[in-house]
Design an enzyme around this catalytic site. Structure first.
Site, PDB file in Angstrom:
ATOM      1  N   HIS A 136       0.807  -1.243   0.000  1.00 54.75           N
ATOM      2  CA  HIS A 136       0.000   0.000   0.000  1.00 54.75           C
ATOM      3  C   HIS A 136       0.831   1.279   0.000  1.00 54.75           C
ATOM      4  CE1 HIS A 136      -3.613  -2.311   0.662  1.00 54.75           C
ATOM      5  NE2 HIS A 136      -3.231  -2.731   1.857  1.00 54.75           N
TER       6      HIS A 136
HETATM    7  N1  ZLM Z   1      -8.675   3.063  11.526  1.00 53.41           N
HETATM    8  N2  ZLM Z   1      -4.824  -0.185  16.620  1.00 53.41           N
HETATM    9  C1  ZLM Z   1      -3.917  -3.857   5.394  1.00 53.41           C
HETATM   10  C2  ZLM Z   1      -4.178  -2.487   5.970  1.00 53.41           C
HETATM   11  C3  ZLM Z   1      -5.600  -2.314   6.469  1.00 53.41           C
HETATM   12  C4  ZLM Z   1      -8.911   2.712   7.637  1.00 53.41           C
HETATM   13  C5  ZLM Z   1     -10.243   2.272   9.749  1.00 53.41           C
HETATM   14  C6  ZLM Z   1      -7.650   2.665  12.469  1.00 53.41           C
HETATM   15  C7  ZLM Z   1      -7.302  -1.687  10.874  1.00 53.41           C
HETATM   16  C8  ZLM Z   1      -6.960  -1.530  12.266  1.00 53.41           C
HETATM   17  C9  ZLM Z   1      -4.485   0.322  14.323  1.00 53.41           C
HETATM   18  C10 ZLM Z   1      -4.408  -0.014  18.009  1.00 53.41           C
HETATM   19  C11 ZLM Z   1      -2.152  -5.225   4.139  1.00 53.41           C
HETATM   20  C12 ZLM Z   1      -8.779   1.208   7.407  1.00 53.41           C
HETATM   21  C13 ZLM Z   1      -9.261   1.860  10.858  1.00 53.41           C
HETATM   22  C14 ZLM Z   1      -8.165   2.105  13.772  1.00 53.41           C
HETATM   23  C15 ZLM Z   1      -9.053   4.398   9.483  1.00 53.41           C
HETATM   24  C16 ZLM Z   1      -7.439  -1.326   8.734  1.00 53.41           C
HETATM   25  C17 ZLM Z   1      -4.147   0.473  15.642  1.00 53.41           C
HETATM   26  C18 ZLM Z   1      -7.337  -2.051  14.573  1.00 53.41           C
HETATM   27  C19 ZLM Z   1      -6.270  -1.206  14.956  1.00 53.41           C
HETATM   28  O1  ZLM Z   1      -6.499  -1.586  17.235  1.00 53.41           O
HETATM   29  C20 ZLM Z   1      -5.888  -1.009  16.347  1.00 53.41           C
HETATM   30  C21 ZLM Z   1      -4.584   1.403  18.471  1.00 53.41           C
HETATM   31  C22 ZLM Z   1      -5.560  -0.520  13.960  1.00 53.41           C
HETATM   32  C23 ZLM Z   1      -5.911  -0.688  12.611  1.00 53.41           C
HETATM   33  C24 ZLM Z   1      -7.667  -2.212  13.248  1.00 53.41           C
HETATM   34  N3  ZLM Z   1      -6.958  -0.830   9.880  1.00 53.41           N
HETATM   35  C25 ZLM Z   1      -8.031  -2.726  10.294  1.00 53.41           C
HETATM   36  N4  ZLM Z   1      -8.084  -2.460   8.951  1.00 53.41           N
HETATM   37  C26 ZLM Z   1      -7.260  -0.699   7.400  1.00 53.41           C
HETATM   38  C27 ZLM Z   1      -5.863  -0.897   6.851  1.00 53.41           C
HETATM   39  C28 ZLM Z   1      -2.466  -4.014   5.030  1.00 53.41           C
HETATM   40  O2  ZLM Z   1      -2.543  -6.421   4.773  1.00 53.41           O
HETATM   41  O3  ZLM Z   1      -2.852  -5.175   2.911  1.00 53.41           O
HETATM   42  C29 ZLM Z   1      -0.664  -5.286   3.776  1.00 53.41           C
HETATM   43  C30 ZLM Z   1       0.274  -5.338   4.901  1.00 53.41           C
HETATM   44  N5  ZLM Z   1      -7.537   0.720   7.490  1.00 53.41           N
HETATM   45  O4  ZLM Z   1      -9.749   0.502   7.203  1.00 53.41           O
HETATM   46  C31 ZLM Z   1      -9.577   3.194   8.766  1.00 53.41           C
HETATM   47  C32 ZLM Z   1     -10.138   3.405   7.440  1.00 53.41           C
HETATM   48  C33 ZLM Z   1      -8.075   3.980  10.588  1.00 53.41           C
HETATM   49 ZN    ZN Z   2      -3.896  -7.253   3.516  1.00 52.09          ZN
END
Ligand code: ZLM
Ligand code: ZN
Ligand code: CA
Length: 372
Positions: A136
């Protein structure tokens, strides 16, 4: 078929970095994978190498000077100021300025670049960097747990030697950073299989096919919840076979994101370890040199299991390994069965409802046939 010469890149420090408490991305999974490879005696069947860490200069072959200058300096304490209160470079909780973030990136990118050079020099037929696959990352910004796009840097290295590179991405998320980087060239074909619809990053529709000279060279395979082994195989095999036939790549880069496995914390597919590893088999049997990279994978024990099994596939010894796990430092993590397996669950495969899988397959094959 002759045994393939495999080079495996591992930096013993990689497992020590942490994205922070509760963050789903866990670099420890590379160390667990390595411990399992050791316990299985696989290390003496391949060249085990520690790559030089990537320098800021090397990273700027894709990223902007300004972003790299920032990333090389940022610390947890200076993050707020240097990101202009989180409006630039690192946006949101997905991409924290954790302790050692730049070193972690230089290990990940250094491994993929070295893996690429190992292929171009002819020293390996297959090279592996489980710390890579961070698809990404953008030219001037981190995204989705990815800060430096090691894949783009690795492909740029391959393009110095080879006319054409095929990139295949089986992570549950769309490989947007790699697609964007090569969107207008016909020298890199990108092919991502991913969940599409109310899911990060939101791109990767089948209408996005590339632009200019690159028109037709970006393949997107949007999928729905519950994808199982049979469905996955029924679309992966014809699409990849046809891509290789029409594009005639000199080398293949396979991103093996393990969040497409059943039971992944962030994923939504129902693919088993064997179903995931079939993607590696299928590429191996094409007799084209290739690079295996990591990526997502948030149920740590399953990610490590699968990357170990896929390393065995690269070595061609997958039928000889004991699926009962050997004793190792992380043995306790693998209970209650202590086996090298990721089983399916009872999720419904919604790709089979109203013919969506068939339609997506036909559209991808149609796109490929138009390239000839
Ligand atoms: N929030 N903490 C895949 C990348 C997926 C964006 C919704 C952040 C999380 C997730 C971070 C502890 C690959 C989104 C999510 C909360 C805006 C995503 C920190 C839980 C946590 O508990 C968490 C403080 C965090 C992040 C869940 N983020 C789940 N999904 C995705 C990014 C990467 O696998 O493709 C390659 C390595 N982000 O959905 C939000 C819209 C930020
Ligand atoms: Zn992924
Ligand atoms: Ca993908």
């Amino acid at each position: 078929m002759p045994r393939r010469r495999v080079s495996y890149y591992y930096d013993p420090d990689v497992g020590s970095y942490s994205y922070g408490l509760g963050h789903p991305m866990k670099p420890l999974r590379m160390r667990i994978t390595h411990e399992l490879l050791t316990a299985y005696d696989m290390l003496d069947k391949m060249d085990v190498l520690r790559a030089e860490r990537s320098t800021p200069e090397t990273m700027t072959s894709f990223h902007t000077d300004e972003y790299i200058h920032f990333l090389a300096r940022v610390t947890p304490d200076t993050a707020e100021e240097l990101t202009y209160n989180g409006t630039r470079f690192l946006v949101g909780d997905d991409n924290p300025a954790f302790e050692g973030v730049f070193e972690f990136c230089s290990i990940s990118a250094g491994g993929t670049i070295a893996a690429a050079k190992r292929i171009t020099s002819g020293a390996a037929d297959i090279s592996i960097n489980w710390a890579g696959g961070l698809h990404h990352a953008k030219k001037r910004e981190a995204s989705g747990f990815c800060y430096i796009n090691d894949i783009v840097l690795g492909i740029l290295e391959l393009l110095r030697t080879y006319p054409r590179v095929l990139y295949i991405d089986i992570d549950c998320h769309h490989g947007d950073g790699v697609e964007e980087a090569f969107y207008t060239t016909d020298r890199v074909m990108t092919c991502s299989f991913h969940k599409f619809g109310e899911y990060f990053p939101g791109t990767g529709t089948q209408e996005d096919r590339g632009r200019g000279k690159g028109m037709g060279y970006a393949i997107n395979v949007p999928l729905k919840d519950g994808l199982n082994d049979d469905s996955f195989r029924s679309i992966y095999e014809p699409v990849v076979a046809r891509a290789v036939e029409v594009f005639q790549p000199s080398v293949i880069v396979l991103q093996c994101g393990a969040d497409s496995l059943a039971g992944d914390k962030l994923g939504c597919f129902n693919v088993t370890m064997q179903g995931h590893a079939h993607c590696v088999h299928f590429v191996r049997d094409m007799n084209i040199p290739f690079i295996l990279l990591g990526g997502g994978g948030y149920t740590v024990k399953n990610t490590s299991r699968t990357w170990v099994y896929e390393t065995a596939c690269a070595l061609g010894i997958e039928n000889d390994i004991d699926l009962n796990l050997p004793w190792n430092e992380f043995f306790d993590w693998f209970g209650p069965r202590y086996r090298l397996e990721v089983a399916e669950n009872n999720m419904e495969d919604t790709n089979l409802k109203d013919g969506s899988l068939d339609r997506v397959r036909e559209a991808a094959l149609q796109q490929l046939s138009e390239l000839q």
